[in-house]
Scaffold this active site. Sequence first.
Site, PDB file in Angstrom:
ATOM      1  CD  GLU A 113      -1.489  -2.351   1.949  1.00  0.00           C
ATOM      2  OE1 GLU A 113      -0.279  -2.685   1.898  1.00  0.00           O
ATOM      3  OE2 GLU A 113      -2.349  -3.023   2.539  1.00  0.00           O
TER       4      GLU A 113
ATOM      5  CE  LYS B   4       3.328  -9.286  -0.627  1.00  0.00           C
ATOM      6  NZ  LYS B   4       4.270  -9.049   0.462  1.00  0.00           N
TER       7      LYS B   4
END
Length: 117
Positions: free
Chosen positions: A71, A96
């Site tokens: 984030e 990811k």
Amino acid sequence: MTVTVELVGLEVFGRHGVDEEEREDGRTFVYDVALEIDPPASDRLEDTVDYRAVAACVREVSDGGQYRLIEALASAVADELAARFPARRVRVQVRKSEISPAGLTVAYSAATAERAS
């Protein structure tokens, strides 16, 4: 009227993650980037946002630090893109793969940051 310049699936190696092992070993992060811009005044590269410069900016932010949270990484990339390029809106998703939260398997985890001018 606006035009959206996009990079989808931009792979950049980075040393980010909550665990120290993640940061030491590093991994490839996948970015989807969209910049909403005014239509170019001509068919010349100088009159638009060059996606090569956008890709270089993403790499610079990733290489410039270690982020524990994707984030925070997505936010840092969005902030820098908004600062460097004449975009009405910037959207950055960072993904990811190869994660197993609570012993479960997922295709990827992601965080998305948006900035508007």
